[in-house]
Design an enzyme around this catalytic site. Structure first.
Site, PDB file in Angstrom:
ATOM      1  N   ASP A 232      15.703  23.166  63.050  1.00  0.00           N
ATOM      2  CA  ASP A 232      16.905  23.667  63.726  1.00  0.00           C
ATOM      3  C   ASP A 232      18.043  22.648  63.650  1.00  0.00           C
ATOM      4  O   ASP A 232      19.220  22.999  63.687  1.00  0.00           O
ATOM      5  CB  ASP A 232      16.600  23.985  65.197  1.00  0.00           C
ATOM      6  CG  ASP A 232      15.564  25.092  65.328  1.00  0.00           C
ATOM      7  OD1 ASP A 232      15.322  25.784  64.319  1.00  0.00           O
ATOM      8  OD2 ASP A 232      15.011  25.250  66.428  1.00  0.00           O
TER       9      ASP A 232
ATOM     10  N   ARG B 125      18.546  21.946  59.164  1.00  0.00           N
ATOM     11  CA  ARG B 125      19.072  23.017  58.289  1.00  0.00           C
ATOM     12  C   ARG B 125      20.602  23.083  58.318  1.00  0.00           C
ATOM     13  O   ARG B 125      21.224  23.235  57.254  1.00  0.00           O
ATOM     14  CB  ARG B 125      18.427  24.362  58.646  1.00  0.00           C
ATOM     15  CG  ARG B 125      17.028  24.441  58.090  1.00  0.00           C
ATOM     16  CD  ARG B 125      16.243  25.668  58.436  1.00  0.00           C
ATOM     17  NE  ARG B 125      14.957  25.597  57.746  1.00  0.00           N
ATOM     18  CZ  ARG B 125      13.883  26.302  58.057  1.00  0.00           C
ATOM     19  NH1 ARG B 125      13.925  27.175  59.058  1.00  0.00           N
ATOM     20  NH2 ARG B 125      12.769  26.179  57.371  1.00  0.00           N
TER      21      ARG B 125
ATOM     22  N   GLY C 155      36.164  27.058  32.281  1.00  0.00           N
ATOM     23  CA  GLY C 155      35.907  27.124  30.838  1.00  0.00           C
ATOM     24  C   GLY C 155      35.178  25.905  30.301  1.00  0.00           C
ATOM     25  O   GLY C 155      34.235  25.418  30.924  1.00  0.00           O
TER      26      GLY C 155
ATOM     27  N   GLU D 267      14.430  22.049  52.591  1.00  0.00           N
ATOM     28  CA  GLU D 267      14.603  22.387  54.019  1.00  0.00           C
ATOM     29  C   GLU D 267      14.380  23.890  54.233  1.00  0.00           C
ATOM     30  O   GLU D 267      14.869  24.477  55.196  1.00  0.00           O
ATOM     31  CB  GLU D 267      15.992  21.958  54.495  1.00  0.00           C
ATOM     32  CG  GLU D 267      16.018  21.212  55.818  1.00  0.00           C
ATOM     33  CD  GLU D 267      15.204  19.916  55.816  1.00  0.00           C
ATOM     34  OE1 GLU D 267      15.044  19.279  54.762  1.00  0.00           O
ATOM     35  OE2 GLU D 267      14.691  19.544  56.897  1.00  0.00           O
ATOM     36  N   GLY D 268      13.630  24.495  53.317  1.00  0.00           N
ATOM     37  CA  GLY D 268      13.333  25.931  53.380  1.00  0.00           C
ATOM     38  C   GLY D 268      14.184  26.701  52.391  1.00  0.00           C
ATOM     39  O   GLY D 268      15.409  26.602  52.434  1.00  0.00           O
ATOM     40  N   THR D 269      13.526  27.465  51.521  1.00  0.00           N
ATOM     41  CA  THR D 269      14.278  28.174  50.475  1.00  0.00           C
ATOM     42  C   THR D 269      15.070  29.352  51.057  1.00  0.00           C
ATOM     43  O   THR D 269      14.843  29.773  52.197  1.00  0.00           O
ATOM     44  CB  THR D 269      13.326  28.730  49.396  1.00  0.00           C
ATOM     45  OG1 THR D 269      12.448  29.674  50.031  1.00  0.00           O
ATOM     46  CG2 THR D 269      12.519  27.632  48.719  1.00  0.00           C
TER      47      THR D 269
END
Ligand code: FAD
Length: 209
Positions: free
Chosen positions: A60, A63, A162, A186-188
């Site tokens: 918590d 993240r 470009g 940290e978590g996908t």
């Protein structure tokens, strides 16, 4: 903390990675590795009650930080792209609807809108963490949105600029490589969406996998 020269710690190899190459990622082995008790971080007691929930509480707080890193990369990409577009004579007009502007300007404005949404979610999640408010939902929302937006913006800026964007002479290609990890660690992305869905639908991890 296990010091680098602690007997029993063997560094196996350094990984070669897509991005964040300034940050080493290593594979190591701990074998008969005795660590002095002064090196212990936190309490030696194992608080069984805290368990998995305790680990999740750490996320918590962390993240929103990773979301902040993704916001930073996205912002750098947008700022550098704005300069490149100006040099190329592309005008970005905030008083004219995007569909009445050049395709490049319209794309830039769309990216900025996405960036702002991610930034605000991240600020909310971080503010809640700072002020001791329960923020699991917001932390995962921010991480999911910022991780996806950072990767998306970085790649779109590569395209918009470009050959300058794709070449190694400028930082766009580096930012595009660096952005992806922020959508993973940290978590996908998928795990954040799962956390959000569970919270919104009131489902447990056993009910929604
Ligand atoms: C360069 C790098 C640095 C890292 N640094 C750290 C660090 O400092 N500290 C630390 O603790 N960790 C670190 N990690 C680990 C990182 O957090 C994990 O790799 C990441 O969270 C993904 O977990 P996993 O590798 O177990 O993937 P897996 O769980 O094996 O997932 C593989 C793929 O399957 C998808 N997937 C898994 N479950 C589901 C599901 N239920 N529904 C849909 N899709 C699913 C995932 O989204 C992912 O795309 C690092 C990883 C890397 C690559």
């Amino acid at each position: 903390m296990v010091e680098r020269d602690n007997p029993g710690l063997k560094l196996d190899r350094l990984e070669h990675k897509l991005g964040i190459r300034a940050s080493d990622t290593a594979n190591f082995v701990l074998e008969d590795c005795r660590v002095p008790k002064e090196n212990l971080l936190g309490s030696p007691e194992i608080e069984v009650k805290q368990g998995f929930a305790g680990v999740m509480q750490t996320f918590d707080n962390t993240r929103p930080l990773v979301a902040g890193m993704a916001i930073g990369v996205a912002r750098a990409c947008l700022e550098a792209t704005r300069v490149r577009l100006q040099e190329a004579g592309v005008e970005i007009d905030y008083d004219t609807p995007p569909h009445s502007q050049s395709a490049a300007a319209a794309e830039f404005l769309a990216m900025e809108a996405d960036f702002e949404a991610a930034r605000l979610l991240t600020l909310q999640a971080a503010w809640m963490a700072d002020n001791g408010k329960p923020n699991s939902l917001q932390a995962s929302m921010a991480k999911a949105k910022a991780g996806r937006t950072g990767t998306d913006i970085a790649l779109r800026c590569v395209a918009l600029c470009g050959s300058v964007g794709y070449g190694e002479g400028d930082l766009f290609e580096k930012w595009a490589r660096d952005a992806k990890i922020l959508d993973l660690f940290e978590g996908t992305q998928q795990i954040q969406l799962l956390v959000v869905a569970r919270q919104l639908l009131g489902k447990t991890s056993a009910e929604l996998k």
